[in-house]
Motif scaffolding. Structure first.
Motif, PDB file in Angstrom:
ATOM      1  N   LYS A 288     -21.374 -14.057 -12.168  1.00 30.74           N
ATOM      2  CA  LYS A 288     -21.666 -14.845 -10.963  1.00 30.74           C
ATOM      3  C   LYS A 288     -23.099 -15.362 -10.880  1.00 30.74           C
ATOM      4  CE  LYS A 288     -17.545 -14.012  -9.338  1.00 30.74           C
ATOM      5  NZ  LYS A 288     -16.529 -14.953  -9.657  1.00 30.74           N
TER       6      LYS A 288
ATOM      7  N   LEU B 279     -14.486  -5.209 -12.507  1.00 27.49           N
ATOM      8  CA  LEU B 279     -14.901  -6.469 -11.903  1.00 27.49           C
ATOM      9  C   LEU B 279     -15.307  -6.261 -10.448  1.00 27.49           C
ATOM     10  CD1 LEU B 279     -15.274  -9.447 -12.612  1.00 27.49           C
ATOM     11  CD2 LEU B 279     -12.919  -9.826 -11.896  1.00 27.49           C
ATOM     12  N   ASP B 280     -14.561  -5.445  -9.717  1.00 24.68           N
ATOM     13  CA  ASP B 280     -14.916  -5.133  -8.323  1.00 24.68           C
ATOM     14  C   ASP B 280     -16.276  -4.450  -8.245  1.00 24.68           C
ATOM     15  OD1 ASP B 280     -12.529  -6.208  -7.427  1.00 24.68           O
ATOM     16  OD2 ASP B 280     -11.562  -4.267  -7.106  1.00 24.68           O
TER      17      ASP B 280
ATOM     18  N   ASP C  19     -11.399 -13.241 -14.128  1.00 26.94           N
ATOM     19  CA  ASP C  19     -12.418 -14.179 -13.641  1.00 26.94           C
ATOM     20  C   ASP C  19     -13.411 -14.426 -14.764  1.00 26.94           C
ATOM     21  OD1 ASP C  19     -14.362 -15.666 -12.355  1.00 26.94           O
ATOM     22  OD2 ASP C  19     -14.626 -14.263 -10.699  1.00 26.94           O
TER      23      ASP C  19
ATOM     24  N   ALA D 254     -19.099  -6.890  -8.902  1.00 29.61           N
ATOM     25  CA  ALA D 254     -19.302  -7.798  -7.772  1.00 29.61           C
ATOM     26  C   ALA D 254     -20.259  -7.232  -6.730  1.00 29.61           C
ATOM     27  CB  ALA D 254     -17.957  -8.123  -7.120  1.00 29.61           C
ATOM     28  N   GLN D 255     -20.469  -5.925  -6.728  1.00 29.61           N
ATOM     29  CA  GLN D 255     -21.352  -5.282  -5.751  1.00 29.61           C
ATOM     30  C   GLN D 255     -22.833  -5.453  -6.100  1.00 29.61           C
ATOM     31  OE1 GLN D 255     -19.763  -4.080  -3.016  1.00 29.61           O
ATOM     32  NE2 GLN D 255     -17.992  -4.857  -4.130  1.00 29.61           N
TER      33      GLN D 255
END
Length: 175
Positions: A103, A63-64, A98, A67-68
């Motif tokens: 996103k 997930l991290d 999440d 997110a980039q």
């Protein structure tokens, strides 16, 4: 702009990873990062295990990394008409952290297989469910008969029609 691409497969010779890599690298003047889902180890998901350990470290790392991204190119492998178990398991863990995984960042969804079906079933499932997970699918393309349309040595699509389709799809990420 940064495009994150991956094949939803754990195969070391994944045709879906090869296709995602090819497609992402068609974009000019962007940073491309290729992820390997093998780098995100998670146990088999269960609510009981989640209560015991919390969020799996591999899921948090995935997930991290997602997110980039400013955009995604994802190529879905198909096992018996569905997501491969390893990808589905990782996805299940990530969605518990999440649910808005992607996103609303623009994405191109791809799928391929050695057969004439081109993994259309899993591509349809991924595209249909994308909105539930923050997916913003700008284009989706199934590539049938992978080895007839892609040269693994050069890492390129050999079918001009398919190559144009993928180029146009990737261009939607830059618009």
């Amino acid at each position: 702009m940064k495009i994150i691409a991956f094949g939803a497969s754990t195969s070391s010779t994944s045709i879906n990873k090869a296709l995602a890599t090819y497609a992402a690298n068609l974009a000019d003047n962007v940073e491309v990062q290729i992820l390997d889902i093998n780098d995100y180890t998670v146990p088999i998901f269960s609510e009981d295990l989640e209560k015991d350990i919390g969020h799996a470290e591999g899921a948090k790392a995935f997930l991290d990394d997602l997110a980039q991204a400013d955009a995604y190119v994802i190529s879905y492998a198909e096992h018996n008409g569905h997501y491969p178990a390893a990808y589905k398991n990782l996805f299940d863990w990530v969605s518990r952290i999440d649910r808005d995984i992607f996103k609303s960042k623009p994405a191109v969804y791809l799928a391929t297989s050695p057969g004439a079906g081109g993994a259309q079933s899993v591509l349809a499932a991924a595209t249909a469910s994308a909105g539930f997970f923050g997916g913003n699918v700008k284009a989706s393309i199934s590539v049938p008969s992978f080895y007839d349309n892609f040269d693994m040595e050069t890492g390129k699509v050999t079918n001009a029609t398919i190559a144009t389709e993928i180029q146009e799809a990737v261009a939607t990420l830059l618009a």
